[in-house]
Design an enzyme around this catalytic site. Structure first.
Site, PDB file in Angstrom:
ATOM      1  N   GLN A 104      91.187  73.299  -5.457  1.00  0.00           N
ATOM      2  CA  GLN A 104      91.874  72.704  -6.598  1.00  0.00           C
ATOM      3  C   GLN A 104      91.074  71.524  -7.154  1.00  0.00           C
ATOM      4  OE1 GLN A 104      95.269  72.547  -3.711  1.00  0.00           O
ATOM      5  NE2 GLN A 104      96.471  72.642  -5.576  1.00  0.00           N
ATOM      6  N   ASN A 105      89.981  71.181  -6.500  1.00  0.00           N
ATOM      7  CA  ASN A 105      89.195  70.013  -6.891  1.00  0.00           C
ATOM      8  C   ASN A 105      88.217  70.353  -8.016  1.00  0.00           C
ATOM      9  OD1 ASN A 105      90.546  68.758  -4.817  1.00  0.00           O
ATOM     10  ND2 ASN A 105      88.844  68.871  -3.373  1.00  0.00           N
ATOM     11  N   HIS A 122      90.732  74.773 -10.979  1.00  0.00           N
ATOM     12  CA  HIS A 122      90.897  73.831 -12.084  1.00  0.00           C
ATOM     13  C   HIS A 122      89.576  73.493 -12.768  1.00  0.00           C
ATOM     14  CE1 HIS A 122      94.746  72.495  -9.773  1.00  0.00           C
ATOM     15  NE2 HIS A 122      94.941  73.583 -10.498  1.00  0.00           N
ATOM     16  N   ALA A 238      90.495  65.526   7.189  1.00  0.00           N
ATOM     17  CA  ALA A 238      89.607  66.694   7.181  1.00  0.00           C
ATOM     18  C   ALA A 238      88.196  66.343   7.628  1.00  0.00           C
ATOM     19  CB  ALA A 238      89.578  67.304   5.776  1.00  0.00           C
TER      20      ALA A 238
END
Length: 249
Positions: A104-105, A122, A238
Site C-alpha cells: 500500500q506504500n 496506490h 517489522a
C-alpha cells in the site's frame, strides 16, 4: 528456547513448506526509514486535509495547495532509505520463498531494497506525469521545485504535473488488481507486515488466502484487524522481526 524464538522458528517452518507465499505491507514497514504513517499522530494527515491536497478534486480545483503538500511529501520520501524490513523481504525473494510483495506504500523502498516483484496498490511517488496530456516527467525536477515554482505545470499543455500515485477519489490500477487476484488464488501463505488492515481492498487479501485454506503470518505492533485470522503473530516492529525470520530460514 524462548517463546519469541519458537514463533520465529514456526514462521520459518511455515515459509519453507509454502508453495506460494505473498507479502502484504503497509506504512508501518517504512517508519524506520523515516517515513511516518500518514494517519498516525504527527503524520501528514494530522497537518493536511487529504481531500484538500491529495484528491482528484484538489488536482482540478486547488493545484497550488496540492503542490504545497507534495513539496514536503516528495522530499521526505526521496530522502528515505530501505531498512532491514525491506531488505529481508528482498532476501526472501532471492531465497526463492517469496513470490511477490503487494504494498500500500508509495515510497518505492521495496524496489530500492532489491525486491523485483512488487505490486503497488496506490502507485509510486517516483514517477510524475501531466494530469491532462499524460506527458512523463523526471523525479529530479520535482525535487528541485521551490514554492515559487508551484503548481508544477506541463511544458506541453500547461496541465498540472502530478506524481504517479492513486489520489483519493481515483481507482486502484486495474493491472494491479488483476495481478493480485491471480497471485492470491495461488497463495497458500501471506506474510502481513506494517499494516493494520483497515484500508480496503488490500486489507481483505489475507482473508481471501485464509478462506481458501492458506495461513497468515502477521508482523505488527498493537491491535489490528488480522488478529483473529493470524496463525502466527509477532507483536514487534517489522525491521526487528523480519531479519530474525530470515535468520531462522
Amino acid at each position: 528456547m524462548s517463546n519469541s524464538e519458537k514463533l520465529y522458528q514456526e514462521a520459518a517452518g511455515a515459509i519453507r513448506s509454502s508453495e506460494c507465499m505473498l507479502a502484504l505491507t503497509g506504512a508501518g514497514i517504512s517508519v524506520a526509514s523515516g517515513i511516518p504513517d500518514f494517519r498516525s499522530p504527527g503524520g501528514l494527515w494530522s497537518r493536511y486535509d487529504p481531500q484538500a491536497v491529495a484528491s482528484d478534486w484538489a488536482l482540478e480545483n486547488n493545484p497550488r495547495q496540492v503542490w504545497e503538500f507534495l513539496l514536503e511529501a516528495v522530499g521526505m520520501i526521496a530522502a528515505a532509505k530501505p531498512n532491514p524490513a525491506h531488505e529481508s523481504l528482498a532476501r526472501m525473494e532471492d531465497m526463492g520463498y517469496l513470490k511477490a510483495v503487494i504494498t500500500q506504500n508509495i515510497d518505492n523502498l521495496h524496489q530500492r531494497a532489491g525486491s523485483r516483484k512488487v505490486i503497488e496498490f496506490h502507485g509510486g511517488a517516483g514517477t510524475f506525469y501531466c494530469h491532462k496530456c499524460k506527458k512523463k516527467y523526471n523525479q529530479q525536477k520535482a525535487l528541485e521545485l521551490t514554492r515559487k515554482d508551484i503548481p508544477w505545470l506541463c511544458s506541453q499543455c500547461y496541465g498540472v504535473v502530478r506524481p504517479g500515485v492513486v489520489f483519493f477519489g481515483e481507482q486502484i490500477p486495474e493491472q494491479a488488481l488483476q495481478e493480485t487476484r491471480r497471485l492470491v488464488l495461488a497463495a497458500d501463505l501471506v506474510l502481513v507486515a506494517g499494516t493494520s488492515g483497515d484500508v480496503a481492498p488490500a486489507g481483505t487479501l489475507p482473508r481471501w488466502v485464509k478462506e481458501q485454506g492458506g495461513r497468515v503470518i502477521e508482523v505488527n505492533l498493537g491491535r489490528t484487524s488480522f488478529q483473529n485470522i493470524s496463525d502466527i503473530r509477532l507483536d514487534e516492529p517489522a525491521e526487528t522481526a523480519l531479519p530474525r525470520i530470515v535468520e531462522a530460514l
